[in-house]
Write an enzyme that holds these catalytic residues in place. Sequence first.
Site, PDB file in Angstrom:
ATOM      1  N   ASP A   1       0.493 -10.535  -6.121  1.00  7.54           N
ATOM      2  CA  ASP A   1       0.529  -9.339  -5.303  1.00  7.54           C
ATOM      3  C   ASP A   1       0.974  -8.188  -6.200  1.00  7.54           C
ATOM      4  O   ASP A   1       1.538  -8.394  -7.278  1.00  7.54           O
ATOM      5  CB  ASP A   1       1.479  -9.528  -4.120  1.00  7.54           C
ATOM      6  CG  ASP A   1       1.142  -8.612  -2.948  1.00  7.54           C
ATOM      7  OD1 ASP A   1       0.425  -7.598  -3.157  1.00  7.54           O
ATOM      8  OD2 ASP A   1       1.589  -8.899  -1.829  1.00  7.54           O
ATOM      9  N   TRP A   2       0.766  -6.963  -5.747  1.00  7.09           N
ATOM     10  CA  TRP A   2       0.890  -5.784  -6.605  1.00  7.09           C
ATOM     11  C   TRP A   2       2.351  -5.506  -6.960  1.00  7.09           C
ATOM     12  O   TRP A   2       3.160  -5.156  -6.103  1.00  7.09           O
ATOM     13  CB  TRP A   2       0.260  -4.595  -5.909  1.00  7.09           C
ATOM     14  CG  TRP A   2      -1.178  -4.351  -6.277  1.00  7.09           C
ATOM     15  CD1 TRP A   2      -1.710  -3.161  -6.668  1.00  7.09           C
ATOM     16  CD2 TRP A   2      -2.271  -5.271  -6.286  1.00  7.09           C
ATOM     17  NE1 TRP A   2      -3.057  -3.283  -6.930  1.00  7.09           N
ATOM     18  CE2 TRP A   2      -3.431  -4.575  -6.712  1.00  7.09           C
ATOM     19  CE3 TRP A   2      -2.395  -6.642  -6.028  1.00  7.09           C
ATOM     20  CZ2 TRP A   2      -4.679  -5.178  -6.858  1.00  7.09           C
ATOM     21  CZ3 TRP A   2      -3.640  -7.247  -6.158  1.00  7.09           C
ATOM     22  CH2 TRP A   2      -4.757  -6.528  -6.569  1.00  7.09           C
TER      23      TRP A   2
END
Length: 803
Positions: free
Chosen positions: A287-288
């Site tokens: 995930d970012w």
Amino acid sequence: MYIPLNPPSKVHTFSFTQTQGFAREPLTLCANAQPKLTKDNIEDVIKAMTLEEKAKLVTGGGWGSMTAGNAAVPTGSASVVPGAAGTTQAIDRLGIPLTVLSDGPAGLRINPTRPGTSETFYCTGFPVGTVLACTWNTELVEDVTEAMGNEVLEYGADVLLAPGMNIHRNPLCGRNFEYFSEDPILSGKIGAAYVNGIQSNGVGVSVKHFAFNNQEINRQENDSRISQRAAREIYLRNFEIAIREAQPWTVMSSYNKVNGEYTQQSHDLLTKILRDDWGYEGIVMTDWGTKQGTVNAVIAQNDLMEPGADVETSRIIEAVKNGSLPEADLDRNVRNMLNYIVKTPRFNGYKYSDKPDLKAHAEIVRSSAVEGMVLLKNDAEALPLQNVKNVALFGLNAYKSIAGGTGSGNVNKAYVRNIDEGLKAAGLNVDEKIARFYADYRQYMNSREALSAGQGGGWGVLLGEPVLAEVEMAKSAVEASVARNDAAVVVIGRNAGEGDDRRIDADFLLTNEERNLLTDVCNSYQKVGKKVIVVLNIGGVIETASWKSQPDAILLAWTPGQEVGHSVADILTGKANPSGKLAMTFPLNYFDIPSSQNFPYAGQTQNAGGFDFAAMMSGRPSAKRLVKDIDYTDYSEGIWVGYRYFDTAQKEVSYPFGYGLSFTTFAYSAPSVKVAKDGSITASITVKNTGKVAGKEAVQLYIAAPQGGLVKPAKELKAFAKTRELKPGESQTLTMTVDAYTLASFNESASAWETAAGSYKAMFGANVEDIRANASFQVKKAQSWKVSNALAPKAELNEISVR
């Protein structure tokens, strides 16, 4: 095209066949030249790569690489998709292009406008994940996401960062609208259909958030402390089904920890379980964000760091040089990445149009949404509306309806069809005085907000806008409206999204203004024999037990996409017959839910002061909120999630799992279960429409396992099927197959799935409490499936006991 500096006398030319818009330029290679990536020379490309190139390939293009209309173009890119979430990095000399990754679960999220052109690039706002699950119709879900995937393809993206598949552990999770269900079988089957629909377009998905990301507060650091059995049976099984049945191109690892270790860096999760046990063949991306343990992530087989940062590339290079990261591990991840890249439209030269058929997709949204809406109440056949021409439409969200959630799950759509618009289009007259009252109030609130803009007041929402709290309407105004109208519709709105969880007060519970409005409308209209309909335009479960006796009918419309107004009107007027059923339980009280004892929740401090936008972005709670379970969350409820708890404990609920009414009625008959030699079962049931209008029925197959050995729920969903639209008097026989592995429970002491021998009971239900037919069957021989001993808790968990 590669041109050698000193071309030899002999060269070889290869051409790729143009198919369905895909075309690659003929590739000229020469003896002793650097290889250019093809599907067949991945090993040669890996050998030709420098260490720096390998490290670059497993880190993304960086923050901002695709986020603005005038975004910088990463090196080697032929084109970008403004507003996409991120990219992989190109390596020009080896013919490796960048690929484009874009949000999100309810439709493609890109910028709708771009500098230098008057063209627009809007995407369709499709029904959210919860709506899709409530259809109980995998064929429909696949049709919906096939259309969604077409927009991914035609707007030039390679991967849609969806679906969200986390289990509804608790109704206050801010992103439950993105997710499917409290049940892993329903979630897994709907998820697999979602993936297959998207990927039928030749584009990929990223199944997320893997795993145990069941709350948004402190999502970056929260440690989910969970038993191996609960992990396997509840929170991973849905992912397993989607992996096995659909082979998504990518999986997104979550921010949080599980049993003390970040999921992004968990070899147990990403290699032992995902690859060794389940046979996953795609890539894993983070995930970012940028965590410290980049090297650990690579070792765990997290193939791609997104959005990517130079420091991550440097860490990988240094680790290989100092010996802390075996280059073989890096090569393995590079191989995974190249196998992904050669599948993408961008690698294969697809000439995307930027012109998907948005009008056709809007029609798909309208028709599919009605199948996921749930009719919770319909006393005396209040719906569909009959002999009604003039409608008093109450509630702010009737005039600004909610299509979907906020955060990365939000879609930049051309419009949202509000409920008042839908009713008018259906031929109903909406009370103009009431409509004007709400329009004037919204204008006032907008003006007030504009005065305080930039002063830290008001509510900020990540990628979306907040829902305006309901306004008090004078009782006299409600009473005066009765004479002008034939019926009343009250719309209650809720929304939530990424980065924060919901509250109890004024969110799970109705506000005082909403309660007063509902009471006044019901008292005023019902005393003269006029019907009151409540429409719940909400993203997640709310409390209903205290007020559901008041209206004549309740339609749970959810946040069903951009055609919300048309879809609601289609049901209210009888153009469509609702066939949705709940994918989760509606409890009597929030604190009836076992996980409520281990979930961060807030009370009346919700509206105190300004909103802490930085807190939302980081996942940390506002200081003004009363919060617990921030740094770690004990999953002490174990496997007792949703109906597994309520049904086994025989605890009353407001609406049970699987519940949903129709404008018609159905009878079940001829239940049958046959057991094959391999231990799988084939269950069949005949469903007949015994009512007066055409409709569909979703049948749920629950199985009660023999007692003894592992403690098990009273019954568990193991399969489901939905009829076609049956005319009055028409019947259809549904057949469902359940393999022996799906019947199994997880034995922690043996690290094995086990199906016990003995007598089982198959129950064919309209919902978990409404069992219409039964059949017994025998499993003569016990079976077991050994798996990795993974994700063991660091300390003993004090799980609750139900049976």
